[in-house]
Write an enzyme that holds these catalytic residues in place. Structure first.
Site, mmCIF file in Angstrom:
data_model
loop_
_atom_site.group_PDB
_atom_site.id
_atom_site.type_symbol
_atom_site.label_atom_id
_atom_site.label_comp_id
_atom_site.label_asym_id
_atom_site.label_seq_id
_atom_site.Cartn_x
_atom_site.Cartn_y
_atom_site.Cartn_z
ATOM 1 C CE1 TYR A 183 88.856 42.987 -1.964
ATOM 2 C CE2 TYR A 183 90.545 42.262 -0.161
ATOM 3 C CZ TYR A 183 89.625 43.379 -0.681
ATOM 4 O OH TYR A 183 89.735 44.481 -0.154
ATOM 5 C CG PHE A 233 87.060 45.692 3.621
ATOM 6 C CD1 PHE A 233 86.346 45.932 1.938
ATOM 7 C CD2 PHE A 233 86.611 45.747 4.486
ATOM 8 C CE1 PHE A 233 85.086 46.287 2.197
ATOM 9 C CE2 PHE A 233 84.982 45.569 4.437
ATOM 10 C CZ PHE A 233 84.166 46.385 3.179
ATOM 11 C CG HIS A 283 80.750 47.660 0.079
ATOM 12 N ND1 HIS A 283 81.904 47.603 -0.864
ATOM 13 C CD2 HIS A 283 81.631 46.553 0.541
ATOM 14 C CE1 HIS A 283 82.853 46.645 -0.325
ATOM 15 N NE2 HIS A 283 82.219 45.375 -0.004
ATOM 16 C CG ASP A 334 81.348 37.512 -1.679
ATOM 17 O OD1 ASP A 334 81.265 38.530 -1.760
ATOM 18 O OD2 ASP A 334 81.006 36.501 -2.239
#
Length: 221
Positions: free
Chosen positions: A67, A78, A188, A65
């Site tokens: 930031y 990202f 991740h 999801d």
């Protein structure tokens, strides 16, 4: 069926916006906005789609999801805007790129929009989040929507590279036909998990080799 190259996101997704789950999601988001700060801003939620057209997709990078800190999320997984310090996950992505791609220099900013403009679709599995509350918009309908996005890319495109980073992204694997596309999986890039296999995965060079093998222009990372 491979769609015509001029097909737009609106063409392939318009049916989703009329579905009951999406209308419930919209009601949830309206209520959330009245009570909380939501990221990214409303005009940025669909930037992944606006920056990378359906016709141009070469690579799909799936995050989790957005930031959840002030001014960080701007609709590309990202990525952060140029005046914002890159968060730890993005710093780890740059570290891996430095090891993987000859000549790559770690940039002074974290804006990945140039990737998107080259055909890198930077999609989160959930497109919104409550401020300072990661995961707060899970299971409200976004996952149904992004599942459908992946299904449509899988069905209507060929020779796409899917980079699945982290458990929520890797759950999408069963929606992708490995006879048509390349799947690259890794933990991740978060500091909590990057050392368990994200570092050293060489996804970026593998993706470019695949594109080159299928007569597509490689990505300038």
């Amino acid at each position: 069926m491979i769609l015509d190259k001029v097909t737009t996101w609106h063409d392939v997704l318009k049916a989703e916006f009329a579905k009951e789950y999406f209308q419930k999601l919209e009601l949830f988001l309206e209520k959330e906005k009245q009570e909380h700060i939501i990221y990214p801003s409303a005009e940025d939620v669909f930037n992944a789609f606006d920056y990378c057209s359906f016709a141009k997709i070469k690579i799909v990078i799936l995050g989790q999801d957005p930031y959840h800190g002030p001014n960080q999320a701007h609709g590309l997984a990202f990525s952060v805007q140029k005046n914002i310090s890159p968060p730890p996950s993005l710093k780890n992505i740059f570290k891996e790129l430095k090891e993987d791609i000859e000549g790559f220099e770690i940039p002074t900013h974290g804006d990945l929009s140039l990737w998107a403009q080259q055909g890198v679709f930077l999609l989160n599995t959930c497109l919104t989040v409550r401020a300072d509350s990661p995961g707060s918009h899970f299971n409200q309908g976004w996952e149904i929507f992004t599942d459908r996005v992946i299904e449509l890319i899988n069905e209507h495109k060929e020779n796409i590279v899917f980079m699945l980073w982290g458990s929520p992204a890797r759950k999408k694997k069963n929606k992708i036909d490995t006879k048509k596309h390349l799947i690259l999986e890794a933990p991740h890039p978060s500091p909590l998990s990057a050392y368990r296999g994200f570092f050293g995965s060489k996804h970026f060079s593998q993706a470019n080799k695949f594109l080159e093998a299928h007569n597509q222009r490689t990505i300038i990372w």
